[in-house]
Design an enzyme around this catalytic site. Structure first.
Site, PDB file in Angstrom:
ATOM      1  N   LYS A  79       0.679  -1.291   0.522  1.00  0.00           N
ATOM      2  CA  LYS A  79      -0.184   0.039   0.275  1.00  0.00           C
ATOM      3  C   LYS A  79       0.971   1.541   0.057  1.00  0.00           C
ATOM      4  CE  LYS A  79      -4.150   1.969   2.491  1.00  0.00           C
ATOM      5  NZ  LYS A  79      -4.773   1.949   3.596  1.00  0.00           N
ATOM      6  N   SER A 154      -9.861   1.843   2.636  1.00  0.00           N
ATOM      7  CA  SER A 154      -8.871   2.381   2.276  1.00  0.00           C
ATOM      8  C   SER A 154      -7.770   1.369   0.950  1.00  0.00           C
ATOM      9  CB  SER A 154      -8.333   3.412   2.627  1.00  0.00           C
ATOM     10  OG  SER A 154      -7.849   3.285   3.710  1.00  0.00           O
ATOM     11  N   SER A 178      -9.683  -0.744   6.773  1.00  0.00           N
ATOM     12  CA  SER A 178      -9.544  -0.865   5.310  1.00  0.00           C
ATOM     13  C   SER A 178      -8.673  -2.202   4.774  1.00  0.00           C
ATOM     14  CB  SER A 178      -8.731  -0.206   4.852  1.00  0.00           C
ATOM     15  OG  SER A 178      -9.201   1.384   5.475  1.00  0.00           O
TER      16      SER A 178
HETATM   17  N1  GLN Z   1     -13.078   3.543   5.665  1.00  0.00           N
HETATM   18  C1  GLN Z   1     -12.445   3.980   7.084  1.00  0.00           C
HETATM   19  C2  GLN Z   1     -12.290   5.662   6.911  1.00  0.00           C
HETATM   20  O1  GLN Z   1     -12.310   5.960   5.908  1.00  0.00           O
HETATM   21  C3  GLN Z   1     -11.667   3.350   7.958  1.00  0.00           C
HETATM   22  C4  GLN Z   1     -10.478   3.794   6.843  1.00  0.00           C
HETATM   23  C5  GLN Z   1      -8.987   2.787   7.299  1.00  0.00           C
HETATM   24  O2  GLN Z   1      -9.300   2.454   7.423  1.00  0.00           O
HETATM   25  N2  GLN Z   1      -7.982   3.659   6.800  1.00  0.00           N
HETATM   26  O3  GLN Z   1     -11.960   6.556   7.716  1.00  0.00           O
END
Ligand code: GLN
Length: 487
Positions: A79, A154, A178
Site C-alpha cells: 500500500k 482504503s 481498510s
Molecule cells: N473507511 C474508513 C475511513 O474512511 C476506514 C479507513 C481505514 O481503515 N484506513 O475512515
C-alpha cells in the site's frame, strides 16, 4: 510455467527444487501485472527495477548455496502509505506526488530482509481516508470481479492486486476497516492485527491510536507466515508490545473447533444488512457448527455508537497528523505566495484532496476549545464503553463472527458524493478498531451477481494465533478462497 494458482508456499517449493528461478517468478508477475493492471488499476507505481534486482540477488544466493530468507520466492505489493526507501511513496495524495522516502517502514524492511520481492505500490484513498479508493488523488481502482464496482477501501489497490493474482500477498493498513472491508469486497483474506502488534513506524499516520498495519493474501497460511515476521516489539514505535510472537505457522491446527464457542452479535445481523450477505455469513457460522463449534447469540449494545465515536476521534487525530504536510517539511508547495499564511493556504488548498480537507476541518472543530468536551471527551468515553463490551463478551465466547460490510461491492460513483453514506459502509468494522482487538476477514461466498462476500472472526487482544488457526481450518473445509475472477 503458470504460477497463477499457486500459493507462496507452493511457489517456494518450486524455487527450492530449482524448477524455477527467482528471476522467472519476478518476470511472470511483471508480465501478468502489465497485462492485467491497466484493467483494474491497482498500482500507482510498478517497481520493475527493484523486483528484478531482488530476484537476481536471490538467484545469486541460491547459486552460492547461501541461506535464503523465509520469503524468498514471494512477490509482494505494498500500500502506498508504507515508506519504501528510494521508491516513490504518495499516500495516494497529490501532496506527496514525487516524494521519495529516505528510509523504510519497519514492517517493509523486515520483509525485505527475508528476501521478499516487491512488485509495486498500490492505490488507496489518500492517507487511507475512505472506503472505496475513489478519494485517491490519482485514480479509482476497480474490483477484479466486476470492473464497474469499487474494490472497497482504503486498501483497495492491495486487495485488488491479491484478487487478480498480481502478487502472493499485499500490505495494507486498517484504521477503521481498510483491510477487512476490501478483503470482503474482493474475495480475499486479510488480517487486522491487535493495536500494537505490528509496528506503525514509517507508515504515513492516519489516526495514531487506531492504525493497524496488516496483510492480505488468498491463503491464511501465507498471512500467518507474514505476520510471524512482521509482528513484535519495535524500538521505533513505543506502542508496539513486548509480547512474544507465537509461531503462527506451526500452530495452524492448534485450536480445536469442537466445543469452541462462537459469538454472533445480534447488532451485526440487523438493520441495513443486505439479505444475501446475512445468509452467507450465517452459513459460514453453520460451517463451523458442523465441525462441532457452539454458536452463541450475544449482544454488543453500543455497536450503533461506533460510527459516531469513530468519526469524531479519527478526524481529531488526523487533523493533528496532517499538520506536517505544509509544503515546507513535507509535500508539494506553490510558488509566489505573498506571505506565509497565503503560502500555507494555497499549498494545502491546491494539493489536498477534498476528503483530506473535510477530515481536517471536522477534527479541528471537534478539538477546538469550545467543543472539545462536548465531542472529543465524550467520544473517548464511549470508546472505553465499546472496548469493555468486547472484553465482557470474550468472557463468554472464544471468538466473535460477524460480517465485514453490510453490502457487497457497490457501483463506482454511487456513494462518492455523499460522505455520510460512505462512512456508514464502515458500520461493521470500526468498533473492532475502537476496541483495538484483532479481526481476520475471510471469503464465504458470492451474491447472485457473482460479487464476493466475506466475514470476520474477531478475537480477544493478541489472539491472532487463534484467528489464524480457525481461518486456516475454515479454508480446509471450504474452498471460497480458491475462486478467481475472470480477467
Ligand atoms: N473507511 C474508513 C475511513 O474512511 C476506514 C479507513 C481505514 O481503515 N484506513 O475512515
Amino acid at each position: 510455467m503458470d504460477l497463477q494458482n499457486l500459493s507462496f508456499k507452493q511457489t517456494r517449493h518450486l524455487l527450492l527444487d530449482k524448477q524455477i528461478t527467482a528471476v522467472e517468478i519476478a518476470n511472470y508477475f511483471l508480465a501478468r501485472t502489465k497485462e492485467i493492471d491497466p484493467k483494474i488499476k491497482a498500482f500507482i507505481t510498478i517497481t520493475e527495477k527493484e523486483i528484478i534486482d531482488q530476484a537476481q540477488r536471490i538467484d545469486e544466493k541460491i547459486k552460492k548455496g547461501e541461506k535464503l530468507g523465509k520469503l524468498a520466492g514471494a512477490v509482494m505489493a505494498v500500500k502506498d502509505i508504507f515508506l519504501t526507501k528510494g521508491i516513490q511513496t504518495t499516500s495516494s495524495s497529490q501532496v506527496l506526488n514525487g516524494y521519495i522516502p529516505q528510509y523504510s517502514s519497519s514492517i517493509y524492511q523486515k520483509l525485505i530482509d527475508e528476501d521478499v520481492m516487491i512488485i509495486g505500490k498500490t492505490n488507496t484513498d489518500p492517507f487511507a481516508f475512505g472506503a472505496s479508493t475513489e478519494n485517491s488523488g490519482y485514480f479509482t481502482t476497480k474490483n477484479p470481479w466486476n470492473i464497474e464496482m469499487v474494490p472497497g477501501g482504503s486498501s483497495g489497490g492491495s486487495a485488488a492486486a491479491v484478487a487478480a493474482d498480481l502478487c502472493h500477498f499485499a500490505l495494507g493498513t486498517d484504521t477503521g476497516g481498510s483491510i477487512r472491508q476490501p478483503s470482503s469486497l474482493c474475495g480475499v483474506s486479510g488480517i487486522k492485527t491487535t493495536y500494537g502488534r505490528n509496528s506503525r513506524y514509517g507508515i504515513t499516520a492516519m489516526a495514531s491510536s487506531f492504525d493497524c498495519p496488516g496483510v492480505f493474501a488468498r491463503d491464511v497460511e501465507d498471512i500467518a507466515l507474514v505476520t510471524e515476521i512482521t509482528a513484535g516489539l519495535d524500538p521505533h514505535d513505543a506502542t508496539t508490545c513486548d509480547i512474544e510472537v507465537p509461531k503462527y505457522t506451526e500452530n495452524l491446527k492448534k485450536i480445536n473447533i469442537k466445543g469452541l464457542k462462537i459469538g454472533l452479535p445480534k447488532e451485526y445481523f440487523t438493520g441495513s444488512i443486505d439479505p444475501e450477505v446475512k445468509e452467507k455469513v450465517l452459513n459460514a457460522a453453520k460451517e463451523f457448527e458442523k465441525q462441532g463449534a457452539i454458536l452463541v447469540d450475544i449482544s454488543l449494545p453500543s455497536t450503533d455508537l461506533g460510527i459516531a465515536v469513530y468519526y469524531i476521534l479519527i478526524p481529531s487525530e488526523i487533523s493533528a497528523n496532517m499538520a506536517r504536510y505544509d509544503g515546507i517539511r513535507f509535500g508539494q508547495s506553490v510558488d509566489g505566495a505573498p506571505d506565509i499564511v497565503s503560502y500555507y493556504m494555497q499549498t494545502r488548498g491546491k494539493y489536498m484532496e477534498p476528503e483530506v480537507k473535510r477530515r481536517i476541518l471536522i477534527g479541528t472543530y471537534a478539538l477546538s476549545s469550545g467543543y472539545y468536551d462536548a465531542y472529543y471527551t465524550k467520544a473517548a468515553k464511549v470508546r472505553t464503553l465499546i472496548k469493555n463490551e468486547f472484553v465482557e463478551a470474550f468472557k463468554n465466547v472464544d471468538v466473535i463472527l460477524a460480517p465485514c460490510s453490510p453490502t457487497p461491492a457497490w457501483k463506482i460513483g454511487a456513494k462518492v458524493n455523499d460522505p455520510l453514506q460512505m462512512y456508514l459502509a464502515d458500520v461493521y468494522t470500526v468498533c473492532i478498531n475502537v476496541a483495538g482487538v484483532p479481526g481476520l476477514a475471510l471469503p464465504c461466498g458470492f451474491n447472485n451477481q457473482n460479487l464476493p462476500i466475506g466475514f470476520q472472526l474477531i478475537g480477544n487482544f493478541f489472539e491472532e494465533e487463534k484467528l489464524f488457526s480457525l481461518g486456516h481450518q475454515f479454508q480446509q473445509f471450504t474452498d471460497y478462497h480458491q475462486k478467481r475472477p475472470q480477467l
